[in-house]
Design a protein around this motif. Structure first.
Motif, PDB file in Angstrom:
ATOM      1  N   THR A 172       0.854  -1.200   0.000  1.00 45.00           N
ATOM      2  CA  THR A 172       0.000   0.000   0.000  1.00 45.00           C
ATOM      3  C   THR A 172       0.886   1.245   0.000  1.00 45.00           C
ATOM      4  N   ASP A 173       0.298   2.332  -0.423  1.00 42.14           N
ATOM      5  CA  ASP A 173       0.972   3.632  -0.400  1.00 42.14           C
ATOM      6  C   ASP A 173       1.460   3.946   1.020  1.00 42.14           C
ATOM      7  N   TYR A 174       0.646   3.529   2.012  1.00 43.45           N
ATOM      8  CA  TYR A 174       0.992   3.830   3.403  1.00 43.45           C
ATOM      9  C   TYR A 174       2.350   3.226   3.778  1.00 43.45           C
ATOM     10  N   TYR A 175       2.526   1.936   3.534  1.00 45.16           N
ATOM     11  CA  TYR A 175       3.768   1.289   3.972  1.00 45.16           C
ATOM     12  C   TYR A 175       4.957   1.648   3.082  1.00 45.16           C
ATOM     13  N   ASN A 176       4.699   1.812   1.770  1.00 43.53           N
ATOM     14  CA  ASN A 176       5.824   2.087   0.871  1.00 43.53           C
ATOM     15  C   ASN A 176       6.318   3.534   1.021  1.00 43.53           C
ATOM     16  N   PHE A 177       5.370   4.458   1.346  1.00 42.05           N
ATOM     17  CA  PHE A 177       5.737   5.880   1.393  1.00 42.05           C
ATOM     18  C   PHE A 177       5.405   6.561   2.718  1.00 42.05           C
ATOM     19  N   GLU A 178       4.104   6.628   3.021  1.00 40.50           N
ATOM     20  CA  GLU A 178       3.668   7.535   4.093  1.00 40.50           C
ATOM     21  C   GLU A 178       4.346   7.248   5.433  1.00 40.50           C
ATOM     22  N   ALA A 179       4.338   5.959   5.850  1.00 39.55           N
ATOM     23  CA  ALA A 179       4.915   5.625   7.149  1.00 39.55           C
ATOM     24  C   ALA A 179       6.439   5.669   7.123  1.00 39.55           C
ATOM     25  N   LEU A 180       7.007   5.873   5.933  1.00 40.46           N
ATOM     26  CA  LEU A 180       8.465   6.023   5.825  1.00 40.46           C
ATOM     27  C   LEU A 180       8.821   7.505   5.650  1.00 40.46           C
ATOM     28  N   ASN A 181       7.860   8.357   6.052  1.00 42.74           N
ATOM     29  CA  ASN A 181       8.144   9.795   6.073  1.00 42.74           C
ATOM     30  C   ASN A 181       8.253  10.422   4.683  1.00 42.74           C
ATOM     31  N   PHE A 182       7.581   9.771   3.701  1.00 44.68           N
ATOM     32  CA  PHE A 182       7.380  10.446   2.409  1.00 44.68           C
ATOM     33  C   PHE A 182       5.946  10.983   2.464  1.00 44.68           C
ATOM     34  N   PRO A 216       2.367  12.718   1.385  1.00 43.26           N
ATOM     35  CA  PRO A 216       1.724  12.773   0.061  1.00 43.26           C
ATOM     36  C   PRO A 216       2.251  13.980  -0.710  1.00 43.26           C
ATOM     37  N   ASN A 217       2.488  13.771  -1.987  1.00 41.63           N
ATOM     38  CA  ASN A 217       2.963  14.840  -2.876  1.00 41.63           C
ATOM     39  C   ASN A 217       4.398  15.324  -2.598  1.00 41.63           C
ATOM     40  N   HIS A 218       5.098  14.653  -1.694  1.00 38.54           N
ATOM     41  CA  HIS A 218       6.493  15.045  -1.448  1.00 38.54           C
ATOM     42  C   HIS A 218       7.345  14.676  -2.660  1.00 38.54           C
ATOM     43  N   GLY A 248      -6.627   1.261 -11.344  1.00 41.84           N
ATOM     44  CA  GLY A 248      -7.994   1.218 -10.812  1.00 41.84           C
ATOM     45  C   GLY A 248      -8.097   1.424  -9.318  1.00 41.84           C
ATOM     46  N   GLN A 249      -7.177   2.177  -8.712  1.00 43.20           N
ATOM     47  CA  GLN A 249      -7.188   2.357  -7.255  1.00 43.20           C
ATOM     48  C   GLN A 249      -7.718   3.723  -6.838  1.00 43.20           C
ATOM     49  N   GLN A 250      -8.133   4.542  -7.837  1.00 40.13           N
ATOM     50  CA  GLN A 250      -8.426   5.952  -7.553  1.00 40.13           C
ATOM     51  C   GLN A 250      -9.560   6.139  -6.549  1.00 40.13           C
ATOM     52  N   SER A 251     -10.483   5.177  -6.480  1.00 39.41           N
ATOM     53  CA  SER A 251     -11.621   5.373  -5.576  1.00 39.41           C
ATOM     54  C   SER A 251     -11.219   5.174  -4.112  1.00 39.41           C
ATOM     55  N   LYS A 252     -10.033   4.617  -3.862  1.00 43.09           N
ATOM     56  CA  LYS A 252      -9.617   4.386  -2.465  1.00 43.09           C
ATOM     57  C   LYS A 252      -8.918   5.626  -1.904  1.00 43.09           C
ATOM     58  N   PRO A 253      -8.932   5.761  -0.573  1.00 40.95           N
ATOM     59  CA  PRO A 253      -8.099   6.809   0.031  1.00 40.95           C
ATOM     60  C   PRO A 253      -6.631   6.564  -0.346  1.00 40.95           C
ATOM     61  N   GLN A 254      -5.841   7.622  -0.468  1.00 43.23           N
ATOM     62  CA  GLN A 254      -4.487   7.474  -1.002  1.00 43.23           C
ATOM     63  C   GLN A 254      -3.653   6.417  -0.275  1.00 43.23           C
TER      64      GLN A 254
END
Ligand code: PHE
Length: 373
Positions: A152-162, A164-166, A179-185
């Motif tokens: 998920t975006d969360y584990y690959n980026f967000e929780a690693l201090n990237f 959103p939009n960084h 096809g993931q656009q309907s989900k929260p980022q």
């Protein structure tokens, strides 16, 4: 004592029955005696031979000798005797045939020769390098951890201090699942671009202290060439405890490089940037191909681009912002510290085995791969 056909003193039912009982028990005794095929044939002929075999004798001594009124009963008896003897021989013959064909088989097979060896293949050089590198850390007390390739975006980026939009996200050339656009980022799926998400996943499950290495496949949108591939392999490392310092990071990685590449290899740490480590560094190892001179005889040394140094991995002290995401599991950034590193296994395998084109690892050419058999 071998059986001889008796003359019957009368042809009463009881005499006939006794005669049959005697014959059967004599037959059972004799049938166990033959010890070779020749003896068995002799035994068979004694009973079955047309000329003077026991069955023939019975015909003469019992049936022909019987008076008219007893003929039908004696005839039945003689038939029973024949059927019994013939059936017993049929059993024996099956057994004898099986035994002799087994004997022939054993004469053809030399059971002292080694068996037929099935080719079981060879370990792929990239997986071998990965296993050997993990083993270096396992000997220092590290465990292996793994995680999913579709992340998920969360584990690959967000929780690693990237965040959103960084802009740091751009450096990862991410391949997103459609096809993931309907989900929260943070829930959107992608192919993990590094093994670092397993740092977070493991810290969610295990409280500190931890020491883990994480081997695995990662993907980036890089066109394939001699040093790039959209699919490649990494090994991540993470150590978290109280009082872990940059000195621990340097000592651990220096030891690991010497173990893996050879004890003459020197290490150099140069400042770098990763969102999830602070401070961050790139580790260079002295070129073990040219010995650090940058030249091979009169030729330039290609693997180190004549610099005498080869970039081996990225590393750094775990950024406190990363610990904030797993604070509830005991990772209070005020109490614990740690270091992390990540290296490209394919690159390391290229260097260690002296291969000059990364694509060779993924083309499946047996002539190439069997060199590691
Ligand atoms: N994840 C980083 C990369 O793929 C490597 C790295 C891992 C750097 C851990 C620092 C700490 O480039």
């Amino acid at each position: 004592m071998a059986y001889t056909v008796p003359k019957l003193k009368d042809f009463s039912t009881s005499t006939l029955t006794m005669a049959f009982v005697d014959l059967k028990s004599a037959f059972q005794t004799e049938t166990a005696l033959p010890n070779s095929e020749a003896e068995w044939k002799q035994f068979r002929d004694r009973w079955l031979a047309r000329k003077n075999g026991i069955l023939t004798q019975i015909n003469g001594l019992w049936l022909k000798a019987a008076p008219k009124e007893a003929k039908s009963e004696v005839g039945k008896l003689v038939n029973d005797v024949k059927r019994f003897v013939e059936q017993e021989f049929a059993k024996d013959r099956d057994w004898a045939i099986a035994a002799s064909s087994l004997a022939q088989t054993f004469q053809r097979i030399d059971i002292s020769l080694p068996g037929i060896c099935r080719p079981i293949g060879a370990e792929h050089p990239v997986l071998r390098a990965s296993r050997e590198m993990c083993a270096v850390f396992q000997r220092m007390g590290y465990s292996i951890a793994e995680g999913p390739v579709v992340e998920t975006d969360y584990y690959n980026f967000e929780a690693l201090n990237f965040p959103p939009n960084h802009p740091a996200r751009d450096t990862q050339d991410t391949l997103f699942i459609a096809g993931q656009q309907s989900k929260p980022q943070r829930e959107r799926l992608l192919l993990r671009t590094h093994t670092s998400p397993v740092q977070i996943r493991t810290m969610e499950k295990l409280p500190p202290p931890i020491r883990i290495v994480i081997p695995g496949v990662v993907h980036r949108n890089d066109p394939p060439d001699a040093s790039h591939s959209p699919m490649f392999h990494q090994i991540e490392g993470l150590a978290v405890d109280t009082n872990i310092t940059f000195g621990d990071l340097k000592g651990t990685l220096d030891h690991a490089m010497k173990e893996f590449f050879g004890s003459s290899v020197k290490t150099s740490f140069r400042p770098s940037f990763f969102p999830f480590t602070e401070p961050s560094a790139e580790l260079y190892i002295s070129c073990f191909i040219c010995g650090g001179s940058g030249r091979r005889g009169s030729d330039p040394c290609r693997p180190c681009k004549q610099t005498g140094w080869i970039e081996a991995l990225g590393c750094g002290m775990v950024d406190p912002n990363v610990f904030e995401f797993v604070k509830d599991n005991g990772y209070d950034p005020k109490k614990v510290s740690g270091f992390a590193f990540g290296m490209g296994v394919d690159r390391v395998a290229l260097l260690k085995y002296g291969v000059d084109d990364l694509q060779l690892f993924f083309q499946g050419d047996v002539r190439f791969l069997q060199q590691w058999a």
